[in-house]
Design a protein around this motif. Structure first.
Motif, PDB file in Angstrom:
ATOM      1  N   ILE A  61       0.841  -1.204   0.000  1.00  0.00           N
ATOM      2  CA  ILE A  61       0.000   0.000   0.000  1.00  0.00           C
ATOM      3  C   ILE A  61       0.878   1.258   0.000  1.00  0.00           C
ATOM      4  CG2 ILE A  61      -1.701   1.333   1.325  1.00  0.00           C
ATOM      5  CD1 ILE A  61      -2.769  -1.378   2.358  1.00  0.00           C
ATOM      6  N   HIS A  62       1.939   1.191   0.788  1.00  0.00           N
ATOM      7  CA  HIS A  62       2.842   2.341   0.907  1.00  0.00           C
ATOM      8  C   HIS A  62       3.469   2.677  -0.444  1.00  0.00           C
ATOM      9  CE1 HIS A  62       6.018   4.215   3.880  1.00  0.00           C
ATOM     10  NE2 HIS A  62       5.449   5.113   3.123  1.00  0.00           N
ATOM     11  N   TYR A  63       3.920   1.627  -1.140  1.00  0.00           N
ATOM     12  CA  TYR A  63       4.604   1.826  -2.419  1.00  0.00           C
ATOM     13  C   TYR A  63       3.622   2.147  -3.555  1.00  0.00           C
ATOM     14  CZ  TYR A  63       7.275   0.890  -6.627  1.00  0.00           C
ATOM     15  OH  TYR A  63       7.853   1.002  -7.864  1.00  0.00           O
ATOM     16  N   ASN A 113      11.748  11.480  -0.614  1.00  0.00           N
ATOM     17  CA  ASN A 113      11.867  10.774   0.660  1.00  0.00           C
ATOM     18  C   ASN A 113      11.585   9.280   0.517  1.00  0.00           C
ATOM     19  OD1 ASN A 113      12.377  13.277   1.706  1.00  0.00           O
ATOM     20  ND2 ASN A 113      10.403  13.501   2.743  1.00  0.00           N
ATOM     21  N   HIS A 114      10.556   8.942  -0.265  1.00  0.00           N
ATOM     22  CA  HIS A 114      10.211   7.523  -0.389  1.00  0.00           C
ATOM     23  C   HIS A 114      11.225   6.769  -1.242  1.00  0.00           C
ATOM     24  CE1 HIS A 114       6.522   8.964   1.439  1.00  0.00           C
ATOM     25  NE2 HIS A 114       6.401   7.735   1.890  1.00  0.00           N
ATOM     26  N   GLU A 115      11.700   7.371  -2.327  1.00  0.00           N
ATOM     27  CA  GLU A 115      12.740   6.707  -3.120  1.00  0.00           C
ATOM     28  C   GLU A 115      13.971   6.451  -2.251  1.00  0.00           C
ATOM     29  OE1 GLU A 115      12.750   5.643  -6.458  1.00  0.00           O
ATOM     30  OE2 GLU A 115      10.606   5.907  -6.220  1.00  0.00           O
ATOM     31  N   GLY A 162       5.869  12.781   9.771  1.00  0.00           N
ATOM     32  CA  GLY A 162       7.155  13.331   9.358  1.00  0.00           C
ATOM     33  C   GLY A 162       8.234  12.271   9.263  1.00  0.00           C
ATOM     34  N   TRP A 163       9.451  12.726   9.338  1.00  0.00           N
ATOM     35  CA  TRP A 163      10.616  11.876   9.121  1.00  0.00           C
ATOM     36  C   TRP A 163      11.703  12.179  10.148  1.00  0.00           C
ATOM     37  CZ3 TRP A 163      11.274   8.535   4.771  1.00  0.00           C
ATOM     38  CH2 TRP A 163      10.187   8.524   3.895  1.00  0.00           C
ATOM     39  N   ALA A 164      12.494  11.151  10.471  1.00  0.00           N
ATOM     40  CA  ALA A 164      13.727  11.348  11.256  1.00  0.00           C
ATOM     41  C   ALA A 164      14.917  11.073  10.341  1.00  0.00           C
ATOM     42  CB  ALA A 164      13.751  10.400  12.445  1.00  0.00           C
ATOM     43  N   LEU A 200      13.974   7.848   8.240  1.00  0.00           N
ATOM     44  CA  LEU A 200      12.886   6.958   8.665  1.00  0.00           C
ATOM     45  C   LEU A 200      11.538   7.660   8.551  1.00  0.00           C
ATOM     46  CD1 LEU A 200      11.704   4.427  10.015  1.00  0.00           C
ATOM     47  CD2 LEU A 200      12.363   5.381  12.228  1.00  0.00           C
ATOM     48  N   ASP A 201      10.637   7.022   7.841  1.00  0.00           N
ATOM     49  CA  ASP A 201       9.263   7.504   7.655  1.00  0.00           C
ATOM     50  C   ASP A 201       8.466   7.194   8.924  1.00  0.00           C
ATOM     51  OD1 ASP A 201       6.657   8.014   6.788  1.00  0.00           O
ATOM     52  OD2 ASP A 201       6.896   6.934   4.877  1.00  0.00           O
ATOM     53  N   VAL A 202       8.012   8.227   9.622  1.00  0.00           N
ATOM     54  CA  VAL A 202       7.182   7.977  10.810  1.00  0.00           C
ATOM     55  C   VAL A 202       5.731   8.436  10.613  1.00  0.00           C
ATOM     56  CG1 VAL A 202       9.095   7.846  12.459  1.00  0.00           C
ATOM     57  CG2 VAL A 202       8.022  10.056  12.035  1.00  0.00           C
ATOM     58  N   GLU A 204       1.959   7.522  10.043  1.00  0.00           N
ATOM     59  CA  GLU A 204       1.241   6.313  10.474  1.00  0.00           C
ATOM     60  C   GLU A 204       1.075   5.308   9.329  1.00  0.00           C
ATOM     61  OE1 GLU A 204      -2.379   7.377  12.465  1.00  0.00           O
ATOM     62  OE2 GLU A 204      -1.340   7.606  14.383  1.00  0.00           O
ATOM     63  N   HIS A 205       0.963   5.797   8.073  1.00  0.00           N
ATOM     64  CA  HIS A 205       0.771   4.848   6.968  1.00  0.00           C
ATOM     65  C   HIS A 205       1.959   3.892   6.826  1.00  0.00           C
ATOM     66  CE1 HIS A 205       2.584   8.077   4.070  1.00  0.00           C
ATOM     67  NE2 HIS A 205       3.491   7.145   4.238  1.00  0.00           N
ATOM     68  N   ALA A 206       3.103   4.258   7.413  1.00  0.00           N
ATOM     69  CA  ALA A 206       4.296   3.426   7.305  1.00  0.00           C
ATOM     70  C   ALA A 206       4.284   2.258   8.298  1.00  0.00           C
ATOM     71  CB  ALA A 206       5.550   4.272   7.533  1.00  0.00           C
TER      72      ALA A 206
END
Ligand code: MN3
Length: 241
Positions: A61-63, A113-115, A162-164, A200-202, A204-206
């Motif tokens: 789903i994420h991808y 970010n996702h790539e 967001g992201w770390a 790191l994707d934080v 919730e969908h992750a």
């Protein structure tokens, strides 16, 4: 033929059979993005490859939904705002993102970010930072464990989505930071700027399907997936070593 190019050819052959397209260059090599890097690239592994830490359904789903939408909306924004992927690199666009719309900011960030995220994970990676990056982490944070705690704190403290990140700043120092929404440290609007080493994707969908509200458990599991070999490459490129 070198071993690595032989391995790569074999890998391309195998992934070709599985119908998976693969990015043809190291992701941030010289920060020089080809036109195609404005488009979604194939996952370098199967949806279930990161089990048990990230489940197959979350990955799919994420991808196919979340990340694919960022890529599509980025393409639309590029047309509307006259950004030509043939003459502009994605990092260049991000470095002047304040000049563009919120749609461009959210989707250029979301796509980058996702790539970055897919590639900074792999099944069965090295269990701790490698080589030059290991040394730099020990020097900056005291130990890998101390670094993990500080990074996890940044990821947990990011309110909402967001992201770390672990980054190299312009002065060559490592730093941990977090960004809201789909912002990232390459953007001119970022509070802390630098070149991403890991991220790191934080959102919730992750993690929500497997971990629900337990973001700390997701963060803790994620250490089992970090592609430290690639992280070290990012580090060497970003610090010109
Ligand atoms: Mn995401």
């Amino acid at each position: 033929m070198s071993n690595s190019s032989q391995n790569r050819r074999q890998f391309l052959k195998n992934t070709g059979k599985a119908g998976i397209a693969l990015a043809t260059a190291p992701f941030i090599s010289s920060w020089n993005f080809a036109t195609s890097e404005f488009q979604q690239q194939g996952l370098p592994y199967a949806y279930n490859a990161l089990e048990p830490y990230i489940d197959a359904m979350t990955m799919e789903i994420h991808y196919t939904k979340h990340a694919a939408t960022y890529a599509k909306n980025l393409a639309d924004a590029c047309v509307a705002e006259k950004v030509n992927p043939e003459t502009t690199s994605l990092p260049t666009l991000l470095s002047s993102i304040s000049k563009y719309s919120a749609k461009m900011r959210n989707n250029a960030g979301g796509h980058f970010n996702h790539e970055f995220f897919w590639k900074i994970m792999k099944p069965s990676p090295a269990t701790s930072p490698q080589n030059e990056l290991a040394e730099a982490i020990n020097k900056s944070f005291g130990s890998y464990t101390a670094f993990q705690t500080a990074f996890a704190d940044a990821a947990k403290a990011r309110f909402g989505s967001g992201w770390a990140w672990l980054i190299v700043k312009a002065d060559g120092q490592l730093a941990i930071c977090s960004t809201a929404n789909q912002d990232n440290p390459l953007m001119d609007i970022a509070e802390v700027k630098g070149s991403p080493i890991i991220g790191l994707d934080v959102w919730e969908h992750a993690y929500y399907l497997k971990y629900q509200n337990r973001r700390p458990d997701y963060i803790n599991s994620w250490w089992n997936l970090v592609n430290w070999e690639l992280a070290n490459k990012h580090f060497l490129e970003a610090s010109n070593k």
